[in-house]
Design an enzyme around this catalytic site. Structure first.
Site, mmCIF file in Angstrom:
data_model
loop_
_atom_site.group_PDB
_atom_site.id
_atom_site.type_symbol
_atom_site.label_atom_id
_atom_site.label_comp_id
_atom_site.label_asym_id
_atom_site.label_seq_id
_atom_site.Cartn_x
_atom_site.Cartn_y
_atom_site.Cartn_z
ATOM 1 N N ASP A 1 9.184 3.166 1.663
ATOM 2 C CA ASP A 1 7.995 3.921 2.066
ATOM 3 C C ASP A 1 7.771 3.689 3.564
ATOM 4 O O ASP A 1 7.317 2.623 3.980
ATOM 5 C CB ASP A 1 6.803 3.436 1.235
ATOM 6 C CG ASP A 1 5.488 4.091 1.651
ATOM 7 O OD1 ASP A 1 5.455 4.745 2.720
ATOM 8 O OD2 ASP A 1 4.496 3.939 0.918
ATOM 9 N N PHE B 1 0.856 -1.185 0.000
ATOM 10 C CA PHE B 1 0.000 0.000 0.000
ATOM 11 C C PHE B 1 0.893 1.235 0.000
ATOM 12 O O PHE B 1 1.644 1.465 0.946
ATOM 13 C CB PHE B 1 -0.930 0.051 1.218
ATOM 14 C CG PHE B 1 -1.873 1.212 1.160
ATOM 15 C CD1 PHE B 1 -3.121 1.079 0.571
ATOM 16 C CD2 PHE B 1 -1.502 2.457 1.644
ATOM 17 C CE1 PHE B 1 -3.990 2.161 0.469
ATOM 18 C CE2 PHE B 1 -2.354 3.551 1.546
ATOM 19 C CZ PHE B 1 -3.604 3.405 0.960
ATOM 20 N N LYS C 1 1.975 10.636 8.300
ATOM 21 C CA LYS C 1 1.298 10.120 9.512
ATOM 22 C C LYS C 1 1.925 10.628 10.814
ATOM 23 O O LYS C 1 1.778 11.796 11.134
ATOM 24 C CB LYS C 1 1.299 8.581 9.482
ATOM 25 C CG LYS C 1 0.337 7.998 8.418
ATOM 26 C CD LYS C 1 0.165 6.514 8.606
ATOM 27 C CE LYS C 1 -0.695 5.855 7.558
ATOM 28 N NZ LYS C 1 -2.083 5.687 7.956
ATOM 29 N N THR D 1 1.969 24.392 -4.751
ATOM 30 C CA THR D 1 1.717 25.665 -4.071
ATOM 31 C C THR D 1 2.277 25.666 -2.651
ATOM 32 O O THR D 1 3.054 26.547 -2.288
ATOM 33 C CB THR D 1 0.209 25.977 -4.019
ATOM 34 O OG1 THR D 1 -0.274 26.092 -5.357
ATOM 35 C CG2 THR D 1 -0.070 27.283 -3.271
#
Lengths: 489, 489
Positions: free
Chosen positions: A315, A206, A346, A370
């Site tokens: 990751d 994931f 997280k 941005t």
């Protein structure tokens, strides 16, 4: 032995929420135990679900009273106080309303950082470099001095992928300027400007849900159904047997099989004209069912990436931030040069990714948006890191994690028809139920007794407590779980 | 007439920062004029650029002192105070350190919302439905009652695309359950589970930089080079002549040509086996060079989408939030049913998108991530909306916008060899320089005189002031710009 006496007492006395013999070591601001007033969801929850302001009620577990929540305890709108070992999908680092974080809010010097969100890439605040040094750069993974903040985990992985693609193509063209044809074709999504490069990922992985990330996510069909994707290679992730110490030989064979497949896929996709620019992997597959692999596996995989000229992206969105007992999950591998890119979010409160110098994009504005993160989240992160250091929370996690895993072993020995495959690193623990219905039923019953857990994979319960989860809390957890199991069928 | 007298006085007196004849109407908390101490970047900027904490110095304009910035004035680390008409890439709605936003920070009831960021999709705070009603739902576009918050603009568009894909496939399969084959193939990125659907976008468009968004972005090569993409159709965006009122017939022809091409592409991509699930467009192309199209064009495009069964997605990330003189850019089209999806971010402080009921995903967890937005941003947004209403800021924008556009017309008449194509809606204005070098030189000279502007497209200056930009500020802007132009060559 201590634990089994808890379990024994618990058996004898029936359903209780607090083990009377446990030593309290809760911070002063915290509650000392769960306290349940209604089933969950309670009447106030059900009322709120009817509000026209609520849009996507389908996934809502219950509504929370965050003002009243403290430390490891989450309070709902019906006044139920639960021991929370899911922590907002593993994203609350040091518990609810930690005094150190409250102070960030009341410090008048910080107000401007919250009120004026800057475009960090072009107009950073004066203190931004210093804040980075004291927060994210102070915990940089081995071999990495560069960090790029982002707003969330998906954006972090998307931009990490882009960083690897840019690095790969710059290598391919010998760091020369792009051709006119590349510049022209990229504007219309065509090769060679938009090249057919790929990212190799693993079954069960994931990495997020935006279109690039989703092409590397393979945990559940509900995430992927109906969304267009890329033809990128997907390798098998080792399916290990637990406890790992007892199946060393079998697991090594399984890992060797997967690594062989990785190399085959890299060659195959190169031949297909879609070379693998990067490999992305979690140190522990989380959403996919808490699947572990050995340091040896990761070390060999990192070498395969190096050998084939692919970037290696770890990751750490769920494993990062201390929950495995080390700050980064990959630290357990013991490598000096563990990765080319490490992404996070997280528990770090801001998203982002580290990368080795070599992967720095050659021009400004290639990695850009941005906001490029949010400096107000860095303020909180600095405090979180202070608390982790001051309160030795990595040691706390290691100690609590051992007690938790030991307790899960005991439970699966006592309830072998219900539980199996207890596994974990630090408090990043999990156990499987015999099927998904049993898993879900255990979770609901535990919640009604004041223990809020998460699920993952097909039939797994995952434990993701905050870093302030002490042995005292472990025993509360195990007592409730034992009560539920004792009542089960 | 009033304006030309300003310009005349300005000519006569040479370089000044404040027009002496302008009526002050600045809020009490604001400064009354720019004030420059050094060139920009100044010595403190240059020092900070050497910090090891600064990672991507390439795009940095200068470092800011956000504590000292007020209203329309941005202060840098060298004490230079500039009139800011770029506002953090158009993302500061009511100026710096607005007292109403400072109050959000000092209200003790809000502390918990900042300190405990929830997983909104599963554990919303008690007040979340009410906060949505008073903030985002109070400004919902016509025909839409549903909103999904997200962390940033790219995530908003990625999830809006996913929402359209899910809706499209559910229609195609007659709202039946997916087949076993679909469920199996989606896990490995293959059709039919991951179908070959497409999103139609326009040349010059900017919808973000994550891989899905980037496949619909076609403004500059630097955004797209080296990143794999999707084979999705790209239609020409009308290249209109300005002022629009003077080229009605020519522009209508150009728009008809583009609409015809849209229909051709929809048919062609359907025949290719990559049907268009959605069309995405900005009400004014911003990053691509401030390109306008008429209400008639958008109305016909919306009908084409309906006719071909494609969802119609209006990306209001830059146009939304009042800057065009209406809250949403699409309100200028005067349609009751302007879109199926409207996405936003920037001035709304939170990302997200509205959609019509029909596009609600059929199951929970199809549109999902850990944070699903950030309730602390909704607190600020509620206050921004209060200020917009209380201070009639949409009227202010309309009035200031008229003065600004009129001033730009006057300047391009006076400097026809330098400026052309002045255009705008509200204060969302732009003007072209004769080439990019001149544009860049004007911007640097203006900055050194205390006016900070943004660029877009190839040679365009874009004006993106906050909603508190009054006529008084317009005249400051025009005076400085006139000074720069008078000195040019």
């Amino acid at each position: 032995a201590l634990l089994s006496s808890y379990l024994f007492i618990n058996f004898a006395l029936g359903s209780r929420y607090v083990s009377k013999t446990a030593t309290k070591s809760v911070s002063e601001f915290e509650y000392d135990a769960p306290s349940m007033k209604t089933a969950v969801p309670g009447p106030n929850d059900i009322q709120l679900c009817l509000s026209p302001g609520l849009q996507n009620v389908g996934a809502v577990h219950f509504f929370c009273n965050y003002e009243e929540s403290r430390g490891n305890y989450l309070v709902d709108v019906d006044g139920n106080r639960m021991l929370d070992v899911y922590t907002q999908i593993s994203s609350i680092p040091i518990g609810y309303n930690h005094p150190a974080l409250m102070k960030v809010m009341t410090n008048p010097n910080n107000v401007s950082t919250f009120v004026n969100r800057p475009a960090l890439g072009i107009l950073p605040p004066e203190n931004f470099p210093d804040k980075l040094i004291e927060s994210l750069l102070s915990i940089a993974p081995s071999g990495m001095r560069r960090v790029q903040t982002m707003a969330c985990g998906s954006c972090s992985n998307e931009n990490a992928f882009k960083t690897m693609f840019i690095w790969y193509r710059n290598k391919e063209r010998g760091y020369a300027n792009p051709s006119e044809q590349e510049v022209d074709t990229c504007m219309i999504n065509q090769s060679p400007g938009c090249p057919d490069l790929s990212i190799l990922s693993f079954m069960g992985a994931f990495h997020g849900r935006t279109l690039g990330c989703l092409a590397t996510t393979h945990s559940k069909a509900i995430h992927k159904l109906d969304i267009p994707s890329f033809d990128w290679p997907i390798a098998p992730f080792p399916k290990l047997q637990y406890p790992l110490e007892e199946f060393v030989r079998e697991n090594a064979q399984e890992e060797a099989r997967c690594l062989e497949e990785v190399e085959d896929l890299i060659v195959k996709w190169r031949q297909k004209g879609k070379p693998v620019a990067g490999i992305v992997i979690e140190p522990i597959q989380a959403e996919g069912g808490d699947n572990h692999a050995s340091p040896d596996f990761f070390s060999k995989l990192r070498n395969i990436a190096r050998k084939h000229g692919c970037a290696f992206h770890v990751d750490e969105v769920q494993t990062g931030g201390g929950t495995t007992g080390k700050f980064w999950g990959h630290e357990h591998w013991g490598l000096d040069d563990p990765a080319d890119v490490v992404s996070f979010s997280k528990k770090l409160l801001t998203g982002g990714y580290y990368h080795r110098d070599e992967l720095k994009p050659d021009k400004p504005y290639r990695i850009f948006n941005t906001w490029m993160g949010d400096p107000s989240k860095n303020l909180f992160l600095s405090e979180v890191l202070n608390v982790i250091r001051r309160e030795n929370l990595l040691e706390v996690v290691t100690r609590s994690g051992k007690a938790l895993l030991q307790g899960l072993y005991t439970l699966q020995t006592q309830y072998p028809h219900i539980l199996s495959r207890a596994r974990g690193q630090g408090t990043f623990c999990a156990i499987d139920a015999c099927n998904d219905a049993t898993r879900d039923s255990i979770m609901i019953k535990a919640r009604n007794k004041g223990l809020f857990m998460g699920s993952c994979g097909e039939k797994t319960i995952r434990f993701r407590p905050a870093l302030v989860f002490k042995e005292y809390h472990v025993h509360q957890l195990l007592n409730i779980l034992n009560d539920v199991l004792a009542e089960h069928k």
